[in-house]
Structures are given as C-alpha cells and as structure tokens.
Motif scaffolding. Structure first.
Motif, mmCIF file in Angstrom:
data_model
loop_
_atom_site.group_PDB
_atom_site.id
_atom_site.type_symbol
_atom_site.label_atom_id
_atom_site.label_comp_id
_atom_site.label_asym_id
_atom_site.label_seq_id
_atom_site.Cartn_x
_atom_site.Cartn_y
_atom_site.Cartn_z
ATOM 1 N N VAL A 187 -15.952 -1.563 -13.704
ATOM 2 C CA VAL A 187 -16.126 -1.550 -12.246
ATOM 3 C C VAL A 187 -14.777 -1.296 -11.576
ATOM 4 O O VAL A 187 -14.661 -0.475 -10.664
ATOM 5 N N ALA A 188 -13.732 -1.984 -12.042
ATOM 6 C CA ALA A 188 -12.393 -1.838 -11.455
ATOM 7 C C ALA A 188 -11.820 -0.434 -11.656
ATOM 8 O O ALA A 188 -10.890 -0.045 -10.945
ATOM 9 N N SER A 189 -12.384 0.329 -12.575
ATOM 10 C CA SER A 189 -11.893 1.698 -12.788
ATOM 11 C C SER A 189 -12.169 2.588 -11.572
ATOM 12 O O SER A 189 -11.625 3.690 -11.477
ATOM 13 N N LEU A 190 -12.973 2.092 -10.644
ATOM 14 C CA LEU A 190 -13.184 2.839 -9.404
ATOM 15 C C LEU A 190 -11.872 3.017 -8.631
ATOM 16 O O LEU A 190 -11.656 4.040 -7.989
ATOM 17 N N PHE A 191 -10.978 2.031 -8.696
ATOM 18 C CA PHE A 191 -9.755 2.082 -7.889
ATOM 19 C C PHE A 191 -8.843 3.254 -8.271
ATOM 20 O O PHE A 191 -8.496 4.061 -7.403
ATOM 21 N N PRO A 192 -8.445 3.393 -9.538
ATOM 22 C CA PRO A 192 -7.615 4.562 -9.859
ATOM 23 C C PRO A 192 -8.372 5.878 -9.675
ATOM 24 O O PRO A 192 -7.774 6.900 -9.348
ATOM 25 N N ASN A 193 -9.688 5.835 -9.846
ATOM 26 C CA ASN A 193 -10.487 7.039 -9.624
ATOM 27 C C ASN A 193 -10.421 7.475 -8.162
ATOM 28 O O ASN A 193 -10.264 8.657 -7.856
ATOM 29 N N LYS A 228 -4.869 -2.590 -0.685
ATOM 30 C CA LYS A 228 -5.784 -3.706 -0.910
ATOM 31 C C LYS A 228 -7.004 -3.066 -1.567
ATOM 32 O O LYS A 228 -7.503 -2.041 -1.104
ATOM 33 N N THR A 229 -7.460 -3.635 -2.685
ATOM 34 C CA THR A 229 -8.579 -3.059 -3.424
ATOM 35 C C THR A 229 -9.754 -4.025 -3.411
ATOM 36 O O THR A 229 -9.582 -5.234 -3.598
ATOM 37 N N GLY A 281 -8.299 -7.278 -5.071
ATOM 38 C CA GLY A 281 -6.958 -7.269 -5.652
ATOM 39 C C GLY A 281 -6.034 -6.365 -4.869
ATOM 40 O O GLY A 281 -6.294 -6.053 -3.699
ATOM 41 N N GLU A 282 -4.963 -5.952 -5.535
ATOM 42 C CA GLU A 282 -3.986 -5.042 -4.944
ATOM 43 C C GLU A 282 -3.576 -4.018 -5.987
ATOM 44 O O GLU A 282 -3.572 -4.315 -7.182
ATOM 45 N N ALA A 283 -3.210 -2.847 -5.513
ATOM 46 C CA ALA A 283 -2.728 -1.785 -6.398
ATOM 47 C C ALA A 283 -1.489 -1.137 -5.798
ATOM 48 O O ALA A 283 -1.336 -1.093 -4.575
#
Length: 165
Positions: A80-86, A135-136, A149-151
């Motif tokens: 699910v978190a792989s959405l952020f770098p995507n 902010k993620t 989270g944060e990135a």
C-alpha cells in the motif's frame, strides 16, 4: 532545401505541441497535493508476496486472518505504501526517493479502494535539484486513514506533469 523545409516544419510543430499554454507544466509549491487511486487485488498480493518473500498467512489465508481478528486477508502495508514513491516518480521522472516514515493505522483488505496522497510541506534548493518534504497519507474507501508518514525526495525540477489518477 527540402530537408531545411521539413526540419523547419517539424520544429514549428514541436513548438506548438510541447510549448503551448495548454501543455505548460505545473510548478510545485507548498501545500500542493498529488494523488493516486488504486484497488489492490489478490494477484497484486500474491506477486508482492513472491517478490518480498513475505509468506505470512495473514495475506493469503482468510481463516488465518480471521483467527486473529481481521475480516479477511490483508494487503501488505508496504505494498500500500508503495503508492507514495509511485505518485512522486510519475509526476517527476528521475526523482530520487530519499526517505520515508510510515505509521500503519488500520488494515487494508483486498478489494478496498485506496487513495494515496503526498502533500508538499517543505521545498529547498539542493545544488541543481530540489529537496521536497511531503506529508504522506493513504485513505481507504473514501475517508478512513490507514497510513500516514513523511517522505523526502530529490526532484530534478519543480515542473511536474499532470497525471491521470
């Protein structure tokens, strides 16, 4: 002469196509939010299990998941978190994803609609790139916060492509 004529026509076409106001890039600024929506399938979970070597039965076996209090098999939190770098890389090709913090709030089940979003909280020039802090967050089924989270990412430019969600 023919080459010069064709070459000139091609340049004019490219200028109209790439630099018209209709295709002008968006410029990233504080507060901007970029999103992507996805529904994770059994096949997504199976493929992620194979690649990550995560064979936890909570992701594949309904009975195992229900025995510990879940409604059914879970989607891997990191999937699910792989959405952020995507999201970031689809808007900023050649971005370097530098760090990520994650807090998993609630489970995501196969078939849940998940919206991942990144919101710009800080921008700083770093040599010939930009250091962006985001902010993620991921929400399931419209409004339920499941991950936050944060990135940090190094962006090659602040101009970004509008991408279909």
């Amino acid at each position: 002469m023919l080459f010069r004529s064709l070459h000139s026509s091609k340049i004019q076409y490219l200028r109209r196509r790439c630099f018209s106001s209709a295709t002008a890039p968006h410029v990233l600024k504080l507060g901007d939010v970029l999103r992507k929506t996805r529904i994770f399938t059994e096949e997504d979970v199976l493929q992620y299990s194979k690649v990550s070597h995560d064979s936890n039965p909570l992701h594949m076996d309904s009975a195992a998941a229900q025995n510990v209090g879940f409604d059914g098999p879970l989607v891997h939190g990191m999937l699910v978190a792989s959405l952020f770098p995507n999201i970031i890389s689809s808007h900023f090709p050649a971005a370097v994803y530098a760090s990520q913090t994650l807090n998993f709030k609630l489970p995501v089940y196969i078939g849940d609609q998940v919206v991942g979003e990144v919101q710009v909280t800080n921008l700083r020039v770093n040599k010939n790139r930009y250091l962006a802090k985001f902010k993620t967050r991921c929400f399931k089924n419209g409004e339920i916060l499941v991950i936050e989270g944060e990135a940090l990412a190094l962006l090659p430019t602040l101009d970004y492509r509008a991408v279909e969600v």
